[in-house]
Motif scaffolding. Structure first.
Motif, PDB file in Angstrom:
ATOM      1  N   HIS A 170       0.810  -1.219   0.000  1.00 59.09           N
ATOM      2  CA  HIS A 170       0.000   0.000   0.000  1.00 59.09           C
ATOM      3  C   HIS A 170       0.844   1.270   0.000  1.00 59.09           C
ATOM      4  CE1 HIS A 170      -3.219  -2.657   2.149  1.00 59.09           C
ATOM      5  NE2 HIS A 170      -3.129  -2.903   0.855  1.00 59.09           N
ATOM      6  N   HIS A 171       1.972   1.248   0.697  1.00 57.43           N
ATOM      7  CA  HIS A 171       2.849   2.424   0.774  1.00 57.43           C
ATOM      8  C   HIS A 171       4.277   1.972   0.440  1.00 57.43           C
ATOM      9  CE1 HIS A 171      -0.464   4.626   2.566  1.00 57.43           C
ATOM     10  NE2 HIS A 171      -0.614   3.655   3.446  1.00 57.43           N
ATOM     11  N   PRO A 172       4.563   1.804  -0.849  1.00 53.07           N
ATOM     12  CA  PRO A 172       5.848   1.207  -1.250  1.00 53.07           C
ATOM     13  C   PRO A 172       7.067   1.995  -0.796  1.00 53.07           C
ATOM     14  CG  PRO A 172       4.659   2.091  -3.160  1.00 53.07           C
ATOM     15  CD  PRO A 172       3.708   2.108  -2.005  1.00 53.07           C
ATOM     16  N   HIS A 173       6.936   3.311  -0.615  1.00 52.57           N
ATOM     17  CA  HIS A 173       8.093   4.110  -0.200  1.00 52.57           C
ATOM     18  C   HIS A 173       8.325   4.034   1.305  1.00 52.57           C
ATOM     19  CE1 HIS A 173       8.509   5.662  -4.225  1.00 52.57           C
ATOM     20  NE2 HIS A 173       7.263   6.122  -4.215  1.00 52.57           N
ATOM     21  N   GLY A 174       7.356   3.481   2.026  1.00 47.09           N
ATOM     22  CA  GLY A 174       7.503   3.380   3.479  1.00 47.09           C
ATOM     23  C   GLY A 174       7.562   1.964   3.995  1.00 47.09           C
ATOM     24  N   THR A 175       7.587   0.988   3.091  1.00 51.54           N
ATOM     25  CA  THR A 175       7.602  -0.423   3.490  1.00 51.54           C
ATOM     26  C   THR A 175       8.756  -1.130   2.797  1.00 51.54           C
ATOM     27  OG1 THR A 175       5.177  -0.395   3.664  1.00 51.54           O
ATOM     28  CG2 THR A 175       6.249  -2.554   3.612  1.00 51.54           C
ATOM     29  N   VAL A 176       9.600  -1.762   3.583  1.00 53.20           N
ATOM     30  CA  VAL A 176      10.732  -2.515   3.033  1.00 53.20           C
ATOM     31  C   VAL A 176      10.311  -3.971   2.867  1.00 53.20           C
ATOM     32  CG1 VAL A 176      13.109  -3.260   3.388  1.00 53.20           C
ATOM     33  CG2 VAL A 176      12.382  -0.980   4.136  1.00 53.20           C
ATOM     34  N   LEU A 177      10.365  -4.464   1.637  1.00 56.36           N
ATOM     35  CA  LEU A 177      10.011  -5.849   1.347  1.00 56.36           C
ATOM     36  C   LEU A 177      11.190  -6.526   0.678  1.00 56.36           C
ATOM     37  CD1 LEU A 177       6.664  -7.183  -0.066  1.00 56.36           C
ATOM     38  CD2 LEU A 177       8.835  -8.033  -0.931  1.00 56.36           C
ATOM     39  N   LEU A 178      11.651  -7.610   1.290  1.00 57.10           N
ATOM     40  CA  LEU A 178      12.729  -8.395   0.728  1.00 57.10           C
ATOM     41  C   LEU A 178      12.245  -9.809   0.447  1.00 57.10           C
ATOM     42  CD1 LEU A 178      15.811  -7.365   2.914  1.00 57.10           C
ATOM     43  CD2 LEU A 178      15.202  -6.544   0.633  1.00 57.10           C
ATOM     44  N   SER A 179      12.860 -10.443  -0.530  1.00 55.90           N
ATOM     45  CA  SER A 179      12.563 -11.835  -0.835  1.00 55.90           C
ATOM     46  C   SER A 179      13.551 -12.737  -0.110  1.00 55.90           C
ATOM     47  CB  SER A 179      12.659 -12.079  -2.341  1.00 55.90           C
ATOM     48  OG  SER A 179      12.647 -13.476  -2.630  1.00 55.90           O
ATOM     49  N   PRO A 180      13.105 -13.891   0.383  1.00 54.56           N
ATOM     50  CA  PRO A 180      14.060 -14.850   0.943  1.00 54.56           C
ATOM     51  C   PRO A 180      15.150 -15.246  -0.051  1.00 54.56           C
ATOM     52  CG  PRO A 180      11.819 -15.488   1.514  1.00 54.56           C
ATOM     53  CD  PRO A 180      11.723 -14.353   0.528  1.00 54.56           C
ATOM     54  N   ALA A 181      14.837 -15.161  -1.348  1.00 55.57           N
ATOM     55  CA  ALA A 181      15.831 -15.513  -2.366  1.00 55.57           C
ATOM     56  C   ALA A 181      16.998 -14.529  -2.387  1.00 55.57           C
ATOM     57  CB  ALA A 181      15.174 -15.574  -3.741  1.00 55.57           C
ATOM     58  N   GLU A 182      16.807 -13.321  -1.851  1.00 57.62           N
ATOM     59  CA  GLU A 182      17.909 -12.382  -1.719  1.00 57.62           C
ATOM     60  C   GLU A 182      18.835 -12.770  -0.571  1.00 57.62           C
ATOM     61  OE1 GLU A 182      16.812  -8.096  -2.227  1.00 57.62           O
ATOM     62  OE2 GLU A 182      14.764  -8.899  -2.188  1.00 57.62           O
ATOM     63  N   MET A 183      18.288 -13.488   0.402  1.00 57.34           N
ATOM     64  CA  MET A 183      19.051 -13.854   1.600  1.00 57.34           C
ATOM     65  C   MET A 183      19.713 -15.220   1.455  1.00 57.34           C
ATOM     66  SD  MET A 183      16.272 -12.647   4.456  1.00 57.34           S
ATOM     67  CE  MET A 183      15.671 -10.948   4.521  1.00 57.34           C
ATOM     68  N   SER A 184      19.026 -16.139   0.790  1.00 54.33           N
ATOM     69  CA  SER A 184      19.540 -17.503   0.659  1.00 54.33           C
ATOM     70  C   SER A 184      19.185 -18.041  -0.723  1.00 54.33           C
ATOM     71  CB  SER A 184      18.956 -18.397   1.759  1.00 54.33           C
ATOM     72  OG  SER A 184      19.504 -19.687   1.710  1.00 54.33           O
ATOM     73  N   PRO A 185      19.827 -17.528  -1.774  1.00 56.08           N
ATOM     74  CA  PRO A 185      19.407 -17.849  -3.150  1.00 56.08           C
ATOM     75  C   PRO A 185      19.462 -19.325  -3.494  1.00 56.08           C
ATOM     76  CG  PRO A 185      21.536 -16.727  -3.117  1.00 56.08           C
ATOM     77  CD  PRO A 185      20.981 -16.609  -1.742  1.00 56.08           C
ATOM     78  N   GLU A 186      20.329 -20.095  -2.846  1.00 54.73           N
ATOM     79  CA  GLU A 186      20.466 -21.504  -3.201  1.00 54.73           C
ATOM     80  C   GLU A 186      19.397 -22.391  -2.576  1.00 54.73           C
ATOM     81  OE1 GLU A 186      24.387 -22.743  -2.175  1.00 54.73           O
ATOM     82  OE2 GLU A 186      25.329 -21.604  -3.802  1.00 54.73           O
ATOM     83  N   ASN A 187      18.610 -21.825  -1.663  1.00 56.96           N
ATOM     84  CA  ASN A 187      17.653 -22.642  -0.914  1.00 56.96           C
ATOM     85  C   ASN A 187      16.212 -22.185  -1.069  1.00 56.96           C
ATOM     86  OD1 ASN A 187      19.613 -24.383   0.758  1.00 56.96           O
ATOM     87  ND2 ASN A 187      20.337 -22.296   1.147  1.00 56.96           N
ATOM     88  N   VAL A 188      15.942 -21.279  -2.004  1.00 56.15           N
ATOM     89  CA  VAL A 188      14.616 -20.672  -2.104  1.00 56.15           C
ATOM     90  C   VAL A 188      14.063 -20.793  -3.517  1.00 56.15           C
ATOM     91  CG1 VAL A 188      13.268 -18.555  -1.851  1.00 56.15           C
ATOM     92  CG2 VAL A 188      15.141 -19.031  -0.262  1.00 56.15           C
TER      93      VAL A 188
END
Length: 407
Positions: free
Chosen positions: A187-205
């Motif tokens: 709803h508020h993309p400039h105020g909400t940080v969204l990360l994917s697990p694939a950014e944190m552990s690309p080999e396991n997601v």
């Protein structure tokens, strides 16, 4: 022992949704006369469009690691059937379609409670406890299915909490499936940080996204999956493709063309996504205020088109009205509001709880013309039909609490 099946949640796709974007319709119609089937798993052009979509979100992807299918349900079903045997771990609550698919491939599904901050992923300590219990009972935990932008709660997982969960899951040898269907509806993309697990552990997601979340109409089902660029990822993708091929699960040419256009994110698509997020965010915030005003508990909605309410603080009042569980609560509120209500028992919560999911789409209007006006309005809450819908929503809950016993 007879297996117990939970009735599915009322299908959001029964509703026509938002009006079709004209440019998207043009791409659909342009290929309506094509008779040749699309390749199972997606054409090279469509998979490349999916790669572009992920690359713009910080996830470099090769088309050879992508699979496209006609909807998230067949794609997840093929994925669960293809993964090494074992148990599936789910957050509680979670999307209503997760657990039934696990049962279809004869996998046990275990729910771990979500943390106080958000829904969509299990509390990391609860996750470790569930894994320990599964192993103590002779089970083999294999897959963790989570959602960083969550249906049913409408929340976004904080990055630090997501990191803890991914770290725990990888340490326990779990394959993570990240449902990112709603990531583009913040709803508020400039105020909400969204990360994917694939950014944190690309080999396991494995990343899974249903385009119905933000891009395509409900009647044009298309979903994409991104597999790790590892030996295990290549093998699993091959198995998924084999299963999809066996059941001829390819996209119609027109849907594939519309999906490729949408994934390219031209200006009309970006504008529609932003307008939809703004409109849903406005009515979700208003609905949240209405719920908390009558004493319900809810996490502030941040994404998607749902919010999740807990009325346990009102248990005494509701019991006097003959409402003692989520099944009865759903039945009563469907009578008062309509089919946009679904009890918590459909999302993995125990039936004795007093929880429910509420959809924001009906608050934008019942007809396509009304919803289009809501999308175009600088402030949808100022539109008479939106204000009336929100007033009726608030009145339904206030009357539920203040009325006398049900006859």
């Amino acid at each position: 022992m007879q297996r117990q099946w939970t009735a599915p949640a009322p299908a959001d796709r029964d509703d026509g949704g938002l009006p079709v974007l004209p440019e998207l319709l043009d791409s659909f119609v342009a290929t309506a006369g094509h008779t040749a089937p699309e390749p199972v798993g997606g054409s090279a052009g469509l998979r490349s469009a999916a790669c572009g979509y992920w690359s713009r979100r910080g996830l470099w992807t090769d088309p050879e690691h992508v699979v496209v299918a006609p909807g998230a349900e067949p794609l997840l079903l093929a994925l669960l059937a293809s993964a090494p045997g074992g148990d599936v771990l789910l957050p509680r609550p979670c999307a209503a379609w997760y657990a039934p698919l696990a049962r279809l491939v004869n996998r046990r599904a275990h729910h771990a409670p979500v943390p106080a901050e958000c829904g969509g992923l299990p509390d990391p300590f609860a996750l470790l406890e569930i894994v320990r219990r599964i192993r103590a009972e002779g089970g083999v935990p294999r897959v963790l299915l989570l959602s960083v932008a969550d249906d049913p709660t409408g929340t976004v997982a904080p990055p630090e909490l997501l990191h803890e969960v991914c770290e725990a899951a990888v340490a326990e040898g779990l394959l993570i499936v990240s449902d990112e269907t709603w990531r583009d509806t913040v709803h508020h993309p400039h105020g909400t940080v969204l990360l994917s697990p694939a950014e944190m552990s690309p080999e396991n997601v494995i990343v899974l996204s249903d385009l119905v979340g933000a891009f395509t109409p409900a009647g044009w089902p298309a979903a994409i999956a991104r597999f790790p660029a590892t030996e295990r990822g290549v093998e699993l993708r091959g198995r998924v493709l084999s299963l999809l091929t066996a059941v001829r699960s390819g996209l119609p040419a027109s849907v594939a063309a519309a999906a490729a256009y949408a994934l390219g994110e031209p200006e009309p698509v970006r504008g529609r996504m932003a307008a939809a997020a703004r409109a849903h965010g406005a009515v979700a915030a208003a609905a949240y205020r209405a719920l908390t005003a009558v004493g319900a508990l809810a996490r502030p909605p941040q994404a998607g088109r749902h919010l999740y309410a807990d009325l346990d603080e009102l248990r005494g009042v509701l019991a006097a009205r003959g409402i003692t569980d989520s099944v009865e609560l759903e039945r009563e509120l469907v009578r008062r509001i309509g089919r946009s209500v679904a009890g918590g028992q459909r999302f993995g919560d125990p039936p004795h709880t007093l929880r429910l999911r509420l959809a924001t789409l009906p608050l934008l209007g019942a007809a396509e013309e009304s919803r289009l006006r809501a999308l175009q309005a600088p402030d949808p809450l100022e539109l008479p039909h939106v204000a009336a819908a929100l007033a009726a929503f608030e009145t339904a809950f206030r009357d539920l609490i203040e009325d006398g016993p049900v006859a």
